[in-house]
Design a protein around this motif. Structure first.
Motif, PDB file in Angstrom:
ATOM      1  N   UNK A   1       0.845  -1.193   0.000  1.00  0.00           N
ATOM      2  CA  UNK A   1       0.000   0.000   0.000  1.00  0.00           C
ATOM      3  C   UNK A   1       0.879   1.242   0.000  1.00  0.00           C
ATOM      4  N   UNK A   2       0.453   2.267  -0.747  1.00  0.00           N
ATOM      5  CA  UNK A   2       1.231   3.500  -0.768  1.00  0.00           C
ATOM      6  C   UNK A   2       0.623   4.510   0.204  1.00  0.00           C
ATOM      7  N   UNK A   3       1.415   5.501   0.544  1.00  0.00           N
ATOM      8  CA  UNK A   3       0.954   6.531   1.474  1.00  0.00           C
ATOM      9  C   UNK A   3      -0.112   7.398   0.812  1.00  0.00           C
ATOM     10  N   UNK A   4      -0.902   8.043   1.627  1.00  0.00           N
ATOM     11  CA  UNK A   4      -1.966   8.924   1.149  1.00  0.00           C
ATOM     12  C   UNK A   4      -1.713  10.302   1.755  1.00  0.00           C
ATOM     13  N   UNK A   5      -1.243  11.247   0.926  1.00  0.00           N
ATOM     14  CA  UNK A   5      -0.847  12.550   1.449  1.00  0.00           C
ATOM     15  C   UNK A   5      -2.025  13.322   2.037  1.00  0.00           C
ATOM     16  N   UNK A   6      -3.201  13.208   1.429  1.00  0.00           N
ATOM     17  CA  UNK A   6      -4.374  13.897   1.969  1.00  0.00           C
ATOM     18  C   UNK A   6      -4.703  13.376   3.364  1.00  0.00           C
ATOM     19  N   UNK A   7      -4.664  12.062   3.527  1.00  0.00           N
ATOM     20  CA  UNK A   7      -4.939  11.471   4.842  1.00  0.00           C
ATOM     21  C   UNK A   7      -3.909  11.935   5.865  1.00  0.00           C
ATOM     22  N   UNK A   8      -2.644  12.021   5.436  1.00  0.00           N
ATOM     23  CA  UNK A   8      -1.586  12.477   6.345  1.00  0.00           C
ATOM     24  C   UNK A   8      -1.810  13.925   6.769  1.00  0.00           C
ATOM     25  N   UNK A   9      -2.174  14.779   5.800  1.00  0.00           N
ATOM     26  CA  UNK A   9      -2.415  16.193   6.093  1.00  0.00           C
ATOM     27  C   UNK A   9      -3.586  16.344   7.060  1.00  0.00           C
ATOM     28  N   UNK A  10      -4.648  15.588   6.826  1.00  0.00           N
ATOM     29  CA  UNK A  10      -5.821  15.682   7.702  1.00  0.00           C
ATOM     30  C   UNK A  10      -5.528  15.124   9.090  1.00  0.00           C
ATOM     31  N   UNK A  11      -4.688  14.108   9.153  1.00  0.00           N
ATOM     32  CA  UNK A  11      -4.332  13.528  10.451  1.00  0.00           C
ATOM     33  C   UNK A  11      -3.565  14.541  11.298  1.00  0.00           C
ATOM     34  N   UNK A  12      -2.634  15.247  10.659  1.00  0.00           N
ATOM     35  CA  UNK A  12      -1.849  16.271  11.357  1.00  0.00           C
ATOM     36  C   UNK A  12      -2.682  17.533  11.581  1.00  0.00           C
ATOM     37  N   UNK A  13      -3.647  17.764  10.670  1.00  0.00           N
ATOM     38  CA  UNK A  13      -4.487  18.954  10.771  1.00  0.00           C
ATOM     39  C   UNK A  13      -3.844  20.201  10.214  1.00  0.00           C
ATOM     40  N   UNK A  14      -2.831  20.011   9.340  1.00  0.00           N
ATOM     41  CA  UNK A  14      -2.077  21.163   8.838  1.00  0.00           C
ATOM     42  C   UNK A  14      -1.547  20.882   7.434  1.00  0.00           C
ATOM     43  N   UNK A  15      -1.718  21.852   6.543  1.00  0.00           N
ATOM     44  CA  UNK A  15      -1.153  21.797   5.200  1.00  0.00           C
ATOM     45  C   UNK A  15       0.035  22.749   5.166  1.00  0.00           C
ATOM     46  N   UNK A  16       1.219  22.224   4.861  1.00  0.00           N
ATOM     47  CA  UNK A  16       2.435  23.041   4.839  1.00  0.00           C
ATOM     48  C   UNK A  16       2.709  23.474   3.404  1.00  0.00           C
ATOM     49  N   UNK A  17       2.831  24.789   3.221  1.00  0.00           N
ATOM     50  CA  UNK A  17       2.934  25.379   1.887  1.00  0.00           C
ATOM     51  C   UNK A  17       4.264  26.103   1.726  1.00  0.00           C
ATOM     52  N   UNK A  18       5.035  25.728   0.717  1.00  0.00           N
ATOM     53  CA  UNK A  18       6.278  26.424   0.411  1.00  0.00           C
ATOM     54  C   UNK A  18       6.012  27.575  -0.539  1.00  0.00           C
ATOM     55  N   UNK A  19       6.603  28.735  -0.264  1.00  0.00           N
ATOM     56  CA  UNK A  19       6.391  29.899  -1.118  1.00  0.00           C
ATOM     57  C   UNK A  19       7.555  30.861  -0.966  1.00  0.00           C
ATOM     58  N   UNK A  20       7.526  31.938  -1.749  1.00  0.00           N
ATOM     59  CA  UNK A  20       8.503  33.019  -1.635  1.00  0.00           C
ATOM     60  C   UNK A  20       7.725  34.306  -1.406  1.00  0.00           C
ATOM     61  N   UNK A  21       7.942  34.954  -0.294  1.00  0.00           N
ATOM     62  CA  UNK A  21       7.145  36.132   0.049  1.00  0.00           C
ATOM     63  C   UNK A  21       7.755  37.430  -0.469  1.00  0.00           C
ATOM     64  N   UNK A  22       8.234  37.356  -1.719  1.00  0.00           N
ATOM     65  CA  UNK A  22       8.720  38.547  -2.421  1.00  0.00           C
ATOM     66  C   UNK A  22       8.065  38.569  -3.797  1.00  0.00           C
ATOM     67  N   UNK A  23       6.782  38.196  -3.838  1.00  0.00           N
ATOM     68  CA  UNK A  23       6.109  37.978  -5.115  1.00  0.00           C
ATOM     69  C   UNK A  23       4.729  38.634  -5.095  1.00  0.00           C
ATOM     70  N   UNK A  24       4.708  39.920  -4.781  1.00  0.00           N
ATOM     71  CA  UNK A  24       3.446  40.666  -4.750  1.00  0.00           C
ATOM     72  C   UNK A  24       2.791  40.651  -6.136  1.00  0.00           C
ATOM     73  N   UNK A  25       1.451  40.586  -6.180  1.00  0.00           N
ATOM     74  CA  UNK A  25       0.491  40.668  -5.078  1.00  0.00           C
ATOM     75  C   UNK A  25       0.073  39.308  -4.505  1.00  0.00           C
TER      76      UNK A  25
END
Length: 254
Positions: free
Chosen positions: A3-27
């Protein structure tokens, strides 16, 4: 078969979605008095509500964002980034959130560049490792005189060099430079028409079986926002107007 991992299930289990971004990209993402502002923060807040999870943003230099995603240091990438054919082969995109066609921003009083072709023989800046940079290189190669291209890790550095006349223009997507030019009309203006091919911005995740469930859930939530008007409202607030963007999968122009 294992069986393979399920990222949605993992995110919901932790209760948090971690998002990578660059905050020099207005707007889309920028810092004001040390606090995140922009379309991404508000749009992901809505996506978090749809998925029933909190959102955690990681502010990173842009060249490290996509490698960080592939190394599984976070769940998805905000950016957003331009959807290209090559990127679709490597990453899994959700529906586009905005137009991303590449254009030029020049000094407010610069009358030497009235159309994109006028950068021939001049020095222009663009974001290091970006699709906008690749579009600029492709366009520059068609001009009669060599364009010197400077690559910037931070878009704000490029804008500062433009204001200081170290470069004559910055190539970036229309929503970005239109926002900057509107905020600082005494310093900048946008050259019309854009020189890039019609393109769109989107969020993305890893293209593997583990991530399929998460990307599908985010895409369904985004399409719901498209249909109920929340996406258009955020576009109007941060980009100045609602944008006609594809809903669901589409074929990029390049």
């Amino acid at each position: 078969m294992a069986a393979h991992a399920d990222q949605l299930a993992d995110v919901k289990k932790v209760g948090e979605l971690v998002v990578g971004t660059e905050m020099q990209f207005a707007p889309f993402d920028f810092l004001e008095a040390g606090k995140q502002q922009g379309l991404n923060a508000e749009l992901f807040a809505e996506l978090g509500k749809e998925l029933g999870v909190k959102i955690k943003f990681l502010d990173l230099p842009w060249p490290s964002v996509l490698p960080g995603l592939e190394a599984k240091k976070f769940d998805v990438v905000a950016g957003p980034i331009i959807v290209t054919k090559a990127r679709k082969e490597r990453y899994h995109f959700v529906s586009p959130i905005a137009e991303a066609t590449v254009a030029l921003m020049v000094g407010a009083k610069d009358e030497s560049i009235k159309k994109p072709e006028d950068i021939a023989g001049k020095t222009v800046g663009a974001g290091k490792g970006s699709a906008q940079l690749e579009e600029l290189k492709t366009f520059a190669a068609t001009l009669p005189e060599k364009v010197t291209i400077r690559e910037y890790v931070d878009n704000n550095q490029a804008y500062a060099d433009l204001a200081a006349k170290r470069i004559v223009a910055v190539a970036n997507s229309l929503p970005n430079i239109s926002y900057v030019a509107a905020q600082k009309s005494n310093l900048y203006k946008v050259v019309q028409p854009p020189f890039g091919k019609k393109s769109y911005f989107a969020y993305l995740g890893r293209k593997d079986a583990d991530a399929d469930s998460l990307i599908a859930a985010l895409d369904a939530a985004l399409i719901k926002m498209h249909d109920d008007g929340r996406l258009a409202a955020l576009q109007k607030k941060w980009l100045g107007a609602a944008m006609d963007v594809p809903k669901g999968d589409f074929e990029p122009t390049w």
